[in-house]
Design a protein around this motif. Structure first.
Motif, mmCIF file in Angstrom:
data_model
loop_
_atom_site.group_PDB
_atom_site.id
_atom_site.type_symbol
_atom_site.label_atom_id
_atom_site.label_comp_id
_atom_site.label_asym_id
_atom_site.label_seq_id
_atom_site.Cartn_x
_atom_site.Cartn_y
_atom_site.Cartn_z
ATOM 1 N N ASN A 1 -7.925 7.052 8.348
ATOM 2 C CA ASN A 1 -6.826 7.191 7.399
ATOM 3 C C ASN A 1 -6.589 5.878 6.680
ATOM 4 N N ILE A 2 -5.657 5.882 5.736
ATOM 5 C CA ILE A 2 -5.402 4.708 4.889
ATOM 6 C C ILE A 2 -4.887 3.522 5.700
ATOM 7 N N ILE A 3 -4.081 3.795 6.753
ATOM 8 C CA ILE A 3 -3.569 2.695 7.576
ATOM 9 C C ILE A 3 -4.734 2.016 8.291
ATOM 10 N N GLU A 4 -5.661 2.811 8.804
ATOM 11 C CA GLU A 4 -6.839 2.256 9.462
ATOM 12 C C GLU A 4 -7.694 1.479 8.468
ATOM 13 N N SER B 1 0.830 -1.206 0.000
ATOM 14 C CA SER B 1 0.000 0.000 0.000
ATOM 15 C C SER B 1 0.863 1.253 0.000
ATOM 16 N N PHE B 2 1.899 1.283 0.835
ATOM 17 C CA PHE B 2 2.724 2.479 0.915
ATOM 18 C C PHE B 2 3.614 2.638 -0.318
ATOM 19 N N GLU B 3 4.027 1.523 -0.913
ATOM 20 C CA GLU B 3 4.765 1.634 -2.173
ATOM 21 C C GLU B 3 3.875 2.236 -3.256
ATOM 22 N N SER B 4 2.597 1.809 -3.255
ATOM 23 C CA SER B 4 1.652 2.373 -4.222
ATOM 24 C C SER B 4 1.427 3.857 -3.954
#
Length: 514
Positions: free
Chosen positions: A180-183, A59-62
């Protein structure tokens, strides 16, 4: 003084034997069941944390890749405040990665932001912005406190033209204590039995936790977090900072130096273990009582031949006469059968425990292979042959659920799964990768073969009305893997996933090759 009869000693020995067997069986079963439950839980949490680490890393690479691509588009608009603001809002609406976005020049001045804040024109010198301006590269900041007291993660990408001139950065902000995206990625991974997932950064600060009040808390003294800060992954029993015994699986993410922990309270595991022992006692006691009653009933018959032999021996001694040899039936066979019964019972319990730990590899809705099965298939093919894959995302599927309901959405997914199976070979593997995302694995095929399969699927769907009442389309990423490819399967999937997102970004209803 009269000595105890053989009947008495048979019953006594039987009682002692049964008590010993039952006690040892229950004791051994308790320790074995407890050890298996602990090891099984820790292994599940280890594998689970590893999988979540992969998802989080992807996800974070994207996010970084998406931010870098948008930064390129922002450079020509730096002198056009209205166009720059419009582009920033379009990016924020089209992506769920960030809570807010901002364009900041090389002097740390905020040129524009989305959503609009009363900070445009101000110079900002936060930890994340200062680090990004110094390094001039795409990066993820450490957790820090924002100007409004929020715990913040900053993901930034430099604004550079084709000549390499540096103009500042495009910043994506994640508010860790808001939605947020992590959640979004990890929020569903919480169980009512007390199991939960949390994420820490390289300094031991909590980045994500089911309890938002704990975000930002430093837990570097936790033994599991200490191992993560050293770059280690594994599983262990641990007493956490709240003095609660936990069975934890943990995985270090090298790309960000973060760590993901999946853990289950120890007491949750002990409850079913004790429950199993109680059930064993419950089912064993009636059997023991029945055996005792039967033993008492037949004790006289068992003792009778020996009594006859004793009497004959006595007569022989007294009268010195010859008597016929008496055959005496033994009771050891019955004791051996009792032991075998307990042994069979224990083996049956262990077999049930083992069968309960088997992992399901089938998606319950479509009947296709699930994500775990697809990954295992790819890993197996990686060592044997070349292959290609098609990673598929149904276009605008959310509108089907929103307008027609989840039942129609599920029927549409089943319809799509049947369509994939209809146009593929028997040895091809069709699977549901998650949500409305599917995958087709094509062993011993090249890129062109995969393209042909994608065309056949597209043609079939074009001529068929789906349960949604209309023709459905899809976007796809196509990739080819062979022994000359040096990357891991995860890297290969990232390339194909990037191709899929490219197809979606360029209008959907098409495929792109990785």
């Amino acid at each position: 003084m009269l000595k105890k009869s053989l009947r008495f000693w048979i019953l006594t020995l039987l009682c002692l034997t049964m008590f010993g067997l039952l006690s040892s069986t229950l004791l051994v079963s308790y320790f074995v069941t407890k050890e298996n439950a602990i090891n099984h839980t820790m292994e599940i949490n280890r594998v689970y944390s590893e999988k979540l680490a992969q998802i989080t890393d992807q996800s974070f690479e994207s996010m970084k890749e998406s931010l870098s691509l948008r930064a390129i588009d922002m450079v020509p608009l730096l002198n056009d405040e209205e166009g720059l603001t419009t582009a920033l809002y379009q990016y924020l609406r089209s992506s769920n990665y960030f809570n807010s976005l901002a364009v900041i020049n090389e002097e740390a001045k905020i040129l524009t932001s989305a959503p609009a804040l009363d900070v445009i024109g101000f110079h900002v010198h936060s930890v994340g912005i200062t680090e990004a301006l110094e390094k001039k590269e795409t990066l993820i900041s450490d957790l820090y406190d924002g100007v409004v007291g929020q715990k913040i993660l900053l993901i930034s990408s430099p604004l550079q033209d084709h000549e390499g001139n540096y103009y500042g950065l495009l910043a994506g902000v994640i508010y860790l204590q808001d939605h947020n995206i992590i959640e979004t990625v990890l929020g569903e991974h919480f169980s009512q039995d007390g199991s939960y997932v949390y994420v820490v950064d390289q300094h031991g600060s909590i980045i994500y936790h089911a309890d938002r009040n704990r975000i930002g808390e430093v837990v570097s003294e936790n033994p599991v977090v200490k191992k993560l800060m050293k770059g280690e992954s594994g599983a262990m029993k641990v007493t956490n900072t709240k003095e609660i015994d936990m069975l934890a699986g943990y995985t270090h993410i090298p790309s960000s130096n973060w760590g993901i922990v999946s853990q289950t309270p120890y007491e949750v595991i002990m409850e079913p273990v004790l429950g199993t022992i109680k059930k064993m006692m419950f089912y064993s006691i009636p059997f023991v009582l029945l055996t005792f009653l039967l033993a008492r009933m037949f004790a006289n018959r068992i003792a009778y031949p020996l009594q006859q032999l004793a009497m004959q021996t006595y007569k022989l001694k007294e009268n010195k006469s010859t008597v016929n040899e008496t055959k005496i039936p033994t009771w050891y066979f019955e004791a051996e059968q009792l032991n075998q019964t307990f042994k069979d019972y224990t083996q049956n319990q262990e077999s049930q425990l083992q069968s309960a730990t088997k992992e399901a590899l089938t998606d319950p809705l479509t009947g296709l292979a699930n994500r775990r099965a697809l990954i295992k298939t790819l890993q197996a093919l990686q060592e044997q042959m070349h292959f290609s894959i098609i990673l598929i995302d149904i276009d605008h599927f959310k509108t089907v659920n929103d307008t027609l309901g989840h039942k129609t959405g599920d029927e549409t997914l089943v319809f799509f799964a049947e369509a994939m199976q209809r146009i593929t070979r028997e040895k091809d593997v069709c699977g549901r990768f998650g949500g409305e995302e599917f995958m087709i694995i094509l062993p011993e095929t090249g890129t062109q073969d995969a393209i042909d399969v994608a065309k056949r699927l597209k043609d079939f769907l074009q001529d068929t009305i789906s349960p949604a009442g209309r023709v459905i389309t899809f976007s796809a990423g196509i990739g080819f893997y062979c022994d000359s490819y040096e990357g891991e399967i995860d890297q290969f999937l990232n390339r194909v996933d990037a191709a899929l997102y490219k197809a979606k970004d360029q209008g959907r209803n098409q495929y792109k090759t990785a």
